[in-house]
Design a protein around this motif. Structure first.
Motif, PDB file in Angstrom:
ATOM      1  N   SER A 129      -6.489  19.389 -35.936  1.00  0.00           N
ATOM      2  CA  SER A 129      -5.204  18.678 -35.918  1.00  0.00           C
ATOM      3  C   SER A 129      -4.031  19.634 -36.103  1.00  0.00           C
ATOM      4  N   ALA A 130      -4.286  20.844 -36.620  1.00  0.00           N
ATOM      5  CA  ALA A 130      -3.267  21.872 -36.874  1.00  0.00           C
ATOM      6  C   ALA A 130      -2.176  21.386 -37.812  1.00  0.00           C
ATOM      7  N   ARG A 131      -2.514  20.479 -38.700  1.00  0.00           N
ATOM      8  CA  ARG A 131      -1.558  19.973 -39.684  1.00  0.00           C
ATOM      9  C   ARG A 131      -1.647  20.789 -40.969  1.00  0.00           C
ATOM     10  N   PHE A 132      -0.487  20.901 -41.639  1.00  0.00           N
ATOM     11  CA  PHE A 132      -0.448  21.649 -42.894  1.00  0.00           C
ATOM     12  C   PHE A 132      -0.284  20.740 -44.109  1.00  0.00           C
ATOM     13  N   ASP A 133      -0.328  19.416 -43.873  1.00  0.00           N
ATOM     14  CA  ASP A 133      -0.193  18.493 -45.000  1.00  0.00           C
ATOM     15  C   ASP A 133      -1.570  18.067 -45.497  1.00  0.00           C
TER      16      ASP A 133
END
Length: 369
Positions: A129-133
């Protein structure tokens, strides 16, 4: 707030620059792009002798006991020299999480090895997803006492191809949980990715991989907060160093390249580009060190300072390396000239731990807009 270097920081900067100019020449950087491991064991050992892998590690665990501002001084020089290898992966992805959440036994077991360079760590946080959260962490974790079993896919994991251990973020029934996972086991598969910077980012597939709980079950996100802050600011320091060197290379080229019977640096259009470059470099250096100081002194607005620094430095250094390419003209896009090395590595660092859009959104959230 005094952002002037102390005598010790000046000594660290000067000694690092002298060492890297001698031991990390352009040819080594080029060679490591083609090398499967991506780093030189000989240089890695020499860096350990300098005490760099242990810079943030307390003296009782074999480190130097320096602070994060000192670390950023060193990383700026790393950006200037484009030092290849798992330095930030091991220190920020391994030592810092263990310092933040590890038990006394874990600190005694792992930190001396990181400081000596005998152990290489990395942080496996981001997923497809390449999310940082926090919601971006979806790999599954089953916790049984101090043992953790993890399944899932991690993406863009730096230097996993040479790491001995990974700090893996996964989700258990209690929430985000961290584990120290040995890479040499059947449940871990590492695939290198092809990237613009030719750095060693990897896909890591975990299929029942086992590891040791780091911190409390469900307490991983609290540990990752300081890690992500320091990682983002360190990437800013790296970009400042490479942008400074890109500027110096471009100015030297503008003085030497003759067109229409005179150096191109005498043309006002080139002078404007050089002036814009130095403005962006100096601005990036200031906002980066302000963020580092905020973390170092535990300021209330440290998170805001980090987000502002990463947002600004990502864009400003992108402008710097773009100007550098334009000053060099078409020759700058050939691999014969080293200016392209800085352009490609800036792009990697710009995207690492969130680009400017991501961090501007975080600033807006904190401002309530």
């Amino acid at each position: 707030m005094d952002l002037g270097f102390t005598e010790m920081q000046e000594l660290l900067k000067n000694s690092a620059r002298e060492f890297l100019e001698a031991e990390c020449p352009e040819q080594l950087v080029r060679d490591m792009e083609e090398d499967d491991s991506g780093y030189s064991p000989a240089l890695w050992s020499q860096m350990a002798e300098q005490g760099w892998q242990g810079l943030l590690i307390p003296e009782e665990h074999g480190g130097a006991g320096f602070d994060f501002l000192d670390f950023c001084v060193l990383v700026e020089e790393f950006g200037r020299a484009l030092v290849p290898g798992p330095f930030m992966s091991s220190v920020l992805g391994g030592a810092v999480p263990i310092l933040e959440g590890g038990s006394d036994d874990q600190k005694a077991q792992y930190l001396p090895g990181i400081a000596s360079g005998d152990l290489i760590f990395t942080l496996a946080q981001t997923e497809p997803s390449a999310r940082f959260d926090e919601e971006g962490i979806q790999a599954s974790a089953t916790v049984d006492g101090n043992n953790v079993t993890i399944s899932g896919t991690k993406l863009f994991v730096p230097d996993a191809n040479v790491a001995d251990y990974m700090v893996v973020a996964a989700r258990s029934g209690a929430g985000v949980t961290l584990a120290i996972v040995p890479t040499d086991q059947d449940g871990v598969t590492v695939n290198q990715l092809l990237t613009i910077a030719r750095d060693k980012q990897c896909e890591v597939v975990l299929d029942g991989a086992t590891g040791e709980l780091l911190g409390a079950d469900g307490g991983g996100w609290d540990i990752l907060g300081p890690v992500m802050q320091k990682y983002a600011v360190a990437e800013c320091a790296y970009m400042v160093g490479l942008a400074q060197m890109d500027f110096e290379i471009s100015v030297d080229y503008a003085k030497e390249r003759v067109q229409f019977g005179r150096p191109i640096g005498s043309f006002q259009a080139i002078q404007h580009k050089c002036a814009d470059m130095v403005t962006d470099v100096d601005g990036s250096r200031f906002i980066m060190y302000k963020a580092a100081w905020s973390l170092n002194t535990d300021q209330d607005d440290a998170q805001m300072a980090v987000n502002m620094a990463k947002a600004w430095t990502s864009e400003a250094t992108r402008r710097v390396v773009a100007h550098g390419q334009q000053i060099h003209g078409g020759i700058g896009f050939t691999k014969d000239y080293k200016i392209q090395l800085y352009y490609r590595r800036q792009k990697r660092a710009e995207l690492a731990w969130g680009d400017s859009d991501h961090h501007r959104e975080l600033v807006a959230d904190q401002l309530g807009i």
